[in-house]
Design an enzyme around this catalytic site. Structure first.
Site, PDB file in Angstrom:
ATOM      1  N   LYS A 306       0.828  -1.192   0.000  1.00  5.96           N
ATOM      2  CA  LYS A 306       0.000   0.000   0.000  1.00  5.96           C
ATOM      3  C   LYS A 306       0.873   1.257   0.000  1.00  5.96           C
ATOM      4  O   LYS A 306       2.042   1.216   0.418  1.00  5.96           O
ATOM      5  CB  LYS A 306      -0.869   0.037   1.260  1.00  5.96           C
ATOM      6  N   ARG A 380     -10.342 -11.639   1.498  1.00 10.83           N
ATOM      7  CA  ARG A 380     -11.270 -12.632   0.931  1.00 10.83           C
ATOM      8  C   ARG A 380     -10.665 -14.028   0.927  1.00 10.83           C
ATOM      9  O   ARG A 380     -11.394 -15.018   0.972  1.00 10.83           O
ATOM     10  CB  ARG A 380     -11.706 -12.187  -0.466  1.00 10.83           C
TER      11      ARG A 380
END
Length: 535
Positions: A306, A380
């Site tokens: 990030k 996920r």
């Protein structure tokens, strides 16, 4: 952990208000009637305030404050606009208006016979939350470490004192966090009410929920160097003393069970990956409701790292697991007549020589292969395995998963609503009704086969991201692949509501604990059985 402020409930006193120190809050009905016992000078000042243009602009649930009222020892007199016919959510906002100004001074709330006084108490407790474990300028702690915990609700009567505890279970000692000891003290709160015993009875369930919310907020607010996967698991294990069954699955057991997608996320971290299972058996032989939470204790993005700006907030990427933990704590404290199992996947997503790479292909517990396009779409992968494990082991009646899953849901809904996805209209409607009743924003978003093509993989059964278009929807579509046919399922993307940029109606700036009250309401309204608690 942070504790809700101690609240006691006593009968209305017509004398002695002039000598009461600290702060005094008055619930003012629509007719503007003030309680008896106020000194003449303070009553006249309050009457002037109620006749002012400022009061005319005060909406239900809002407050007007008079500093150092004449003829009283109190430092402030707070007038709270609260019509008798106000709903529960407005009453909580009224309590929050009191709690937002509550500090170290003692507080007296003159509640009269207001029918929603218990909701006022809940709102006060929620808004008075203060996470100050790492502030060094605090009152010295009691000998032996943390300040002693106070019961969340107590009932006092003239000539006697009764403890209106939430349950017979003792609150467990919390594990050491590494923070400097001590907390910011809050002044005790006393509600004066026409029927203090009945009010205390009504307040018990609210106190249990407040403690569950506080537990979630604390977890989300903790820094990642303290709340490691192991520390998180230890805090959940401590809840055995509340009557929860808690077990921790370590990496060897997870590998044996085949949770390879989850393990791949954490393989670049020094913190070992874990799955924690919490069971509350209060509903006899009924199949349980399963709650599944994403618990990424820190998310760098992995190899798909990030940007540095804002990465410090990725301590909150375990928010879904935090909510599951808070709900389970609430259910145990109020001894819910329901069977609920909470499962959280605890990992840390770090860049390292051992970390998974973009382009890797992993096999899930279900057996499906997953192409990892972006290592920052890791939540996920964690949820996919834990969802399948929950169904394989517990055969639940229904499943709700929660995760700070996508930035896309913030673009779609901002910080006012969580994204709701479901394969079952009736189940989704029940949750949305529970969220509305608790004032927790939630908005349903679509699923559909047309989105599947966005996550089709050339090399594997599925890829873990479909890119920017419909990002929160494709994430939910991915998770649906790991829900068995016929199992009612809801996915809650809470990225926007877990840690909003400012304060909310019932929380100071920081973690909100969104979802604890809505899910507790869902359990109460749809999954509890009649009779005494079984567990």
């Amino acid at each position: 952990m942070s504790r809700p402020v101690e609240i006691s409930f006593t009968a209305i006193a017509s004398e002695g208000l002039a000598e009461r120190a600290g702060r005094i809050a008055i619930l003012v009905p629509e007719n503007g009637r003030l309680p008896s016992g106020l000194p003449r000078a303070a009553r006249e000042a309050a009457a002037r305030a109620l006749a002012s243009e400022a009061w005319k602009g005060t909406k239900p649930g809002q407050a007007l404050e008079l500093a150092f009222p004449a003829g009283m020892a109190a430092e402030a007199l707070q007038l709270i606009a609260l019509p008798r016919r106000a709903d529960a959510l407005t009453a909580r906002k009224a309590g929050a208006a009191i709690g937002a100004r509550h500090g170290k001074a003692e507080l007296t709330v003159l509640a009269g016979d207001h029918p929603h006084a218990a909701e006022v108490a809940l709102g006060l407790a929620l808004r008075a939350y203060d996470f100050s474990a790492y502030k060094t300028a605090r009152t010295e702690p009691a000998a032996g470490g943390d300040l002693p915990a106070e019961p969340p609700v107590s009932l006092s009567r003239t000539g006697a004192a009764e403890d209106a505890r939430l349950s017979d279970a003792a609150t467990p000692d919390e594990p050491e966090t590494g923070a400097a000891p001590g907390v910011t003290p809050r002044g005790k709160v006393c509600f004066m009410h026409k029927d203090p015993e009945e009010l205390a009875r009504k307040a018990r369930a609210g106190a249990a929920r407040a403690e569950g919310v506080f537990f979630t907020r604390d977890l989300v607010n903790e820094p990642a160097n303290v709340l490691t996967t192991s520390d998180f698991a230890d805090r959940l294990l401590a809840m055995r003393e509340l009557g929860l069954e808690v077990e921790v699955l370590d990496e060897d057991e997870l590998a044996r069970l085949g949770l390879r997608a989850l393990l791949a996320v954490g393989q670049g971290s020094e913190s070992p990956s874990k799955v924690v299972v919490m069971r509350w058996q209060g509903g006899g032989d009924e199949a349980p409701l399963a709650l599944v939470g994403k618990g990424v204790v820190f998310d760098t993005g992995g190899i798909s790292i990030k940007p540095a700006a804002g990465m410090e907030e990725m301590t909150m990427d375990m928010g879904g697991a935090g909510v599951v933990a808070g709900v389970m704590r609430t259910l145990a404290l109020r001894r819910a007549r329901a069977n609920v199992v909470g499962l959280v996947g605890l990992v840390e997503n770090m860049p390292d020589g051992r970390a998974q790479r973009p382009g890797d292909i992993v096999r899930s517990m279900k057996g499906d292969t997953i192409e990892v396009i972006n290592t920052d779409a890791e939540g996920r992968l964690v949820l996919a395995d834990v969802l399948w494990y929950a169904q394989d082991r517990f055969k639940p009646r229904a499943i709700v998963d929660l995760a700070t899953l996508t930035g896309a849901v913030i673009i779609a809904l901002g910080h006012d609503n969580a994204g709701v996805f479901s394969n079952d209209d009736a189940f989704a409607d029940r949750f949305l009704a529970a969220a509305r009743a608790e004032g927790e924003g939630a908005w349903r978003l679509p699923l559909g086969p047309s989105y599947d093509k966005l996550i089709d993989s050339r090399l594997a059964d599925i890829k873990n991201t479909g890119g920017r278009p419909a990002g929160s929807i494709t994430a939910a579509q991915f998770l649906q692949r790991f829900v068995r046919e016929g199992t009612p399922w809801i996915h809650l993307d809470i990225a926007g509501v877990a840690l909003p940029p400012g304060e909310t109606a019932l929380a100071p700036k920081g973690a909100t604990g969104w979802g604890v009250m809505a899910l507790d309401r869902l359990v109460r309204d749809g999954f509890e059985v009649a009779g005494e608690v079984q567990g």
